[in-house]
Design a protein around this motif. Structure first.
Motif, PDB file in Angstrom:
ATOM      1  N   GLN A  27      18.817  -0.239  47.554  1.00  0.00           N
ATOM      2  CA  GLN A  27      17.491   0.269  47.177  1.00  0.00           C
ATOM      3  C   GLN A  27      16.408  -0.791  47.410  1.00  0.00           C
ATOM      4  N   LEU A  48      17.621  -6.697  34.496  1.00  0.00           N
ATOM      5  CA  LEU A  48      16.995  -5.552  33.828  1.00  0.00           C
ATOM      6  C   LEU A  48      15.493  -5.495  34.131  1.00  0.00           C
ATOM      7  N   TRP A  51      15.257  -3.881  37.294  1.00  0.00           N
ATOM      8  CA  TRP A  51      15.510  -2.439  37.150  1.00  0.00           C
ATOM      9  C   TRP A  51      14.228  -1.713  36.748  1.00  0.00           C
ATOM     10  N   LEU A  54      11.754  -0.937  39.483  1.00  0.00           N
ATOM     11  CA  LEU A  54      12.042   0.158  40.396  1.00  0.00           C
ATOM     12  C   LEU A  54      11.190   1.380  40.093  1.00  0.00           C
ATOM     13  N   PHE A  55      10.711   1.481  38.859  1.00  0.00           N
ATOM     14  CA  PHE A  55       9.955   2.660  38.452  1.00  0.00           C
ATOM     15  C   PHE A  55       8.455   2.501  38.677  1.00  0.00           C
ATOM     16  N   GLN A  60       6.356   8.455  34.953  1.00  0.00           N
ATOM     17  CA  GLN A  60       6.171   9.207  33.711  1.00  0.00           C
ATOM     18  C   GLN A  60       6.990   8.611  32.576  1.00  0.00           C
ATOM     19  N   GLN A  61       8.162   8.129  32.917  1.00  0.00           N
ATOM     20  CA  GLN A  61       9.039   7.617  31.879  1.00  0.00           C
ATOM     21  C   GLN A  61       8.908   6.103  31.687  1.00  0.00           C
ATOM     22  N   LEU A  64       9.686   4.759  28.294  1.00  0.00           N
ATOM     23  CA  LEU A  64      11.108   4.897  27.983  1.00  0.00           C
ATOM     24  C   LEU A  64      11.899   3.822  28.705  1.00  0.00           C
ATOM     25  N   ARG A  67      11.543   0.548  27.033  1.00  0.00           N
ATOM     26  CA  ARG A  67      12.317   0.458  25.795  1.00  0.00           C
ATOM     27  C   ARG A  67      13.798   0.281  26.077  1.00  0.00           C
ATOM     28  N   VAL A  68      14.284   1.057  27.044  1.00  0.00           N
ATOM     29  CA  VAL A  68      15.699   0.917  27.409  1.00  0.00           C
ATOM     30  C   VAL A  68      15.963  -0.512  27.860  1.00  0.00           C
ATOM     31  N   ASN A  71      15.810  -3.211  25.010  1.00  0.00           N
ATOM     32  CA  ASN A  71      16.945  -3.208  24.100  1.00  0.00           C
ATOM     33  C   ASN A  71      18.263  -3.495  24.807  1.00  0.00           C
ATOM     34  N   ALA A  72      18.340  -3.055  26.063  1.00  0.00           N
ATOM     35  CA  ALA A  72      19.535  -3.402  26.829  1.00  0.00           C
ATOM     36  C   ALA A  72      19.602  -4.911  27.037  1.00  0.00           C
ATOM     37  N   ASP A 126       8.315  -6.315  18.742  1.00  0.00           N
ATOM     38  CA  ASP A 126       8.414  -5.322  19.814  1.00  0.00           C
ATOM     39  C   ASP A 126       7.949  -3.950  19.352  1.00  0.00           C
ATOM     40  N   LEU A 127       8.114  -3.730  18.058  1.00  0.00           N
ATOM     41  CA  LEU A 127       7.872  -2.400  17.514  1.00  0.00           C
ATOM     42  C   LEU A 127       6.396  -2.036  17.478  1.00  0.00           C
ATOM     43  N   GLY A 131      -1.835   0.484  19.522  1.00  0.00           N
ATOM     44  CA  GLY A 131      -2.931   0.600  18.578  1.00  0.00           C
ATOM     45  C   GLY A 131      -3.093  -0.639  17.721  1.00  0.00           C
TER      46      GLY A 131
ATOM     47  N   ARG B  30      13.721   9.976  37.092  1.00  0.00           N
ATOM     48  CA  ARG B  30      12.666  10.479  37.986  1.00  0.00           C
ATOM     49  C   ARG B  30      12.708  11.999  38.124  1.00  0.00           C
ATOM     50  N   ASP B 205       0.326   6.745  14.324  1.00  0.00           N
ATOM     51  CA  ASP B 205       1.095   5.586  14.799  1.00  0.00           C
ATOM     52  C   ASP B 205       1.476   4.676  13.636  1.00  0.00           C
ATOM     53  N   TYR B 209       5.200   3.812  12.583  1.00  0.00           N
ATOM     54  CA  TYR B 209       5.621   2.403  12.499  1.00  0.00           C
ATOM     55  C   TYR B 209       6.329   2.161  11.171  1.00  0.00           C
ATOM     56  N   ASN B 220      15.074   1.258  16.396  1.00  0.00           N
ATOM     57  CA  ASN B 220      14.286   0.726  17.496  1.00  0.00           C
ATOM     58  C   ASN B 220      15.102  -0.037  18.523  1.00  0.00           C
ATOM     59  N   TYR B 224      18.226   2.874  21.531  1.00  0.00           N
ATOM     60  CA  TYR B 224      17.918   2.763  22.969  1.00  0.00           C
ATOM     61  C   TYR B 224      19.061   2.122  23.754  1.00  0.00           C
ATOM     62  N   VAL B 225      19.861   1.310  23.077  1.00  0.00           N
ATOM     63  CA  VAL B 225      21.089   0.830  23.733  1.00  0.00           C
ATOM     64  C   VAL B 225      22.010   2.025  23.946  1.00  0.00           C
TER      65      VAL B 225
END
Lengths: 361, 354
Positions: A27, A48, A51, A54-55, A60-61, A64, A67-68, A71-72, A126-127, A131, B30, B205, B209, B220, B224-225
């Motif tokens: 890729q 990571l 990774w 790549l987006f 749109q994600q 997400l 976050r993945v 945490n990964a 991170d949380l 805002g 995607r 929010d 939180y 959190n 996600y893992v």
């Protein structure tokens, strides 16, 4: 890591890394320097990052994906750290050694040293959503100025009396400065408890690991170790979070932040007033009036509707009575006048629906 | 013997699996369509400012004569009860013959910051109930209150007992001072006047939180893992995103209503202890005389079971039942077990009292 030697393990790790990047290369992604070496500078975390790239930015994600990836990274950091420990101990490490490995796994190179050994603290950082960023940045700027040798001088200045034309302004600024100092202190108090919860999480993890030393209860996967850590950390956090000390610290921190925000709002209001713009207070006054008018209007509408339905019910009752009379045996009966009939049905008007309802229970 | 024995091959397999999932995720992520919730057809039958009363449409006509009104909390949107086709309490209740309505409180903005609990309970909720009483030509309706909406429903049933035929409460806090109630513990020292005067409406929010910090690592990080495991499964990923959207697509809280809810419920515990007033009307749970079904979740971290169990003995009704569901605050609506157990339990209980 019971059956293979450290060198065997290292070889397999390298093969895996090669396989990993064979996939990505197709890729157009090139591996970071040092990838696949357990002792390199967090190569899996770097992977990571690749990774997520790549987006792109417009995916749109993307949130997400972030976050993945975030945490990964914690997860692979743990994986890497456990593997390094396993290489050194050939699978026979104590609960304490594994706990240390876990602790190191969370201290990702490049992270804020203030958050080392404090995975809960890192998690909280991170949380925070977008805002909160503006306010946090403001506090970070202030924190740099208010820390260290300048702190006492700052506090002393905040207590100086104000004079002359601008004295009211100066007093407000002093109040704001004092509120900022207080907020920083309360935040530090709160953060100290979060750090304590992190440390107790490691202690609890070590205890839980010790329970797993019995034959047949050993953990046999990285995920199982990770899940056990989460259980331990959450239990330790809950203990702290339900304590009297935390309750007071939490309340004090939130209250202190609200005082700062409130005083900043006052300052903004001063500026907007001078510029001839509508202020927050004025808008609040209007909003309050609108709500009162809304209530008043609804009450009137309901009252009018009740009156109307009462009148309709009274008229219906009157018509029904007239029909009964007309259909009666005595054709010469004198009809009642309209007014008394309406007055007579006042009680029915009060509860028109109940009077005419068919019960459907 | 050490506590961890990870065979090299197994560790490699774990790492390889992680790699494969991430790789698959580049394609799956995607290919996802935007997710939505609220799947059952519905019709807006009554509107009042930003509040909408919906009637759900099942595939067959309802057999129940008394309408069932769902009163959800102000926090989050109410569509947790109708999340997706195979996870919908509403759909299951309709299939059983219930005539299901729902109050959607809408998204308050700055012009709503002075809405009080009086406006919500004696205003919007009462007018919705009156609309249903009139349109169905019944004296009283069945009311199903959820979480904070359950507390509202209890207040309503105490103030207007003649308008509630049966009351169902789900994951509803009644005793706000149980020792395991973390949210309550945290807000006890909050200067809520300063808080609301400063913020006006309470931003969604900020609320989210706060909820995330109840279990910061589990909600959190671990979540996600775990998400990596389903990166190659479009359906499961869409389910995950749908839930994610529901969690974070939340309304702000009207400031004045928030102020009173924190003061009187969380800090004063007046719903249980007494002394609660909504507007000019006193709330005494002993006035709740309708049959009550109280359903709570055994693993609820937002409303601990003990906070809900306190309803037993507090209401004046001589017909009280309770169900302890094996699950959490959200699982009670969306888990497979919930689909099998909860709607039939509600329907059967109501049917015996129709």
């Amino acid at each position: 890591m019971a059956s293979n030697s450290a060198q065997d393990w290292m070889n397999q790790w390298q093969v895996l890394a090669q396989r990993y990047w064979d996939g990505w290369k197709s890729q157009g992604v090139m591996p970071p320097n040092g990838f696949g070496k357990p002792d390199a500078n967090a190569p899996w975390q770097a992977a990571l990052d690749q990774w997520t790239q790549l987006f792109g930015q417009s995916a749109q994600q993307s949130d997400l994906v972030d976050r993945v990836a975030a945490n990964a990274k914690s997860y692979v950091g743990l994986m890497q750290s456990l593997l390094n420990t396993a290489l050194g101990q050939e699978g026979g490490g104590s609960a304490m050694a594994w706990t240390e490995a876990l602790r190191n796994g969370f201290n990702v190179p490049g992270m804020d040293p203030a958050l080392w050994n404090n995975p809960l603290g890192a998690g909280f950082r991170d949380l925070a959503g977008q805002g909160a960023k503006g306010f946090e940045q403001l506090m970070a700027e202030f924190g740099r100025g208010a820390a260290g040798p300048f702190r006492q001088e700052l506090l002393a200045n905040l207590g100086m009396p104000a004079f002359g034309l601008a004295r009211e302004h100066q007093e407000r600024w002093q109040q704001l400065g004092a509120a900022l100092v207080d907020y920083q202190e309360q935040t530090n108090r709160y953060n100290a408890l979060i750090l304590k919860a992190s440390q107790q999480g490691f202690d609890r993890f070590q205890s839980k690991l010790a329970e797993r030393e019995e034959p047949g209860r050993q953990l046999d996967s990285v995920r199982a170790v990770y899940d056990l850590w989460i259980d331990a950390a959450e239990e330790a956090y809950a203990d702290i979070a339900l304590s009297e000390e935390f309750r007071k610290a939490y309340g004090a921190m939130v209250n202190a932040q609200m005082r700062v925000r409130s005083l900043i709002q006052t300052e903004v209001e001063q500026q907007t007033r001078q510029l001839g713009m509508p202020t927050r207070s004025e808008l609040k006054g209007v909003e309050k009036s609108v709500q009162e008018l809304r209530r008043h209007l609804k009450a009137q509408q309901e009252s009018a509707a009740a009156d109307l339905s009462g009148e309709i019910a009274a008229l219906r009752a009157e018509v029904a009575a007239l029909k009964r009379e007309l259909a009666g045996v005595k054709p010469a009966a004198k009809p009642e006048t309209a007014r008394p009939a309406v007055a007579k049905s006042t009680e029915a008007a009060a509860r028109p629906a109940a009077a005419s309802k068919k019960t459907k229970r | 013997m050490g506590p961890i024995r990870i065979e090299p091959q197994k560790a490699l397999d774990e790492a390889l699996k992680l790699q494969q999932k991430l790789s698959a995720g580049t394609q799956t992520l995607r290919s996802l369509d935007p997710v939505t919730f609220g799947v059952t057809p519905k019709e807006a039958v009554y509107r009042d400012d930003k509040v909408t009363l919906y009637r759900f449409k099942g595939t067959k006509a309802p057999t129940a004569k008394t309408p069932l009104l769902i009163c959800y909390a102000l926090v989050n949107t109410p569509y947790m009860v109708d999340l997706q086709d195979d996870r919908s309490m509403v759909k299951n209740l309709l299939a059983l013959g219930q005539d299901v309505y729902l109050v959607d409180w809408g998204y308050p903005d700055g012009s709503d910051k002075y809405l009080t609990l009086d406006d919500y309970i004696n205003g919007y909720l009462r007018r919705c109930v009156d609309f249903l009483r009139k349109s169905h030509d019944v004296d009283a309706i069945n009311l199903l209150g959820i979480c904070q909406g359950g507390a509202f429903s209890l207040c309503f049933s105490a103030i207007y007992p003649e308008k509630v035929r049966n009351l169902v409460t789900m994951v509803t806090p009644v005793d706000f001072h149980t020792p395991d109630n973390m949210l309550s513990h945290w807000v006890r020292e909050l200067d809520v006047d300063l808080f609301v005067d400063t913020l006006g409406n309470v931003p969604a929010d900020l609320m989210n939180y706060c909820y995330l910090t109840l279990k910061p690592l589990r909600l959190n990080q671990q979540k996600y893992v775990g998400l990596v495991d389903i990166l190659d499964n479009k359906t499961e990923l869409e389910n995950f995103l749908r839930m994610e959207k529901w969690i974070f697509d939340s309304p702000d809280q009207a400031g004045e209503a928030f102020r009173q809810f924190i003061k009187d419920f969380y800090q004063g515990n007046k719903l249980l202890k007494g002394g609660l007033r909504i507007g000019d009307k006193a709330v005494d749970l002993k006035n709740v005389t309708a049959p009550v079904l109280n359903i709570f979740a055994e693993q609820d971290h937002l409303v601990p079971p003990a906070a809900s169990r306190a309803l037993q003995g507090a209401v004046g009704s001589g017909d009280y039942s309770q169900i302890a569901f094996k699950g959490g605050h959200i699982g009670i609506y969306v888990s497979g077990r919930a689909q099998r157990e909860v709607p039939p339990a509600i329907h059967d209980w109501l049917a015996k009292r129709s």
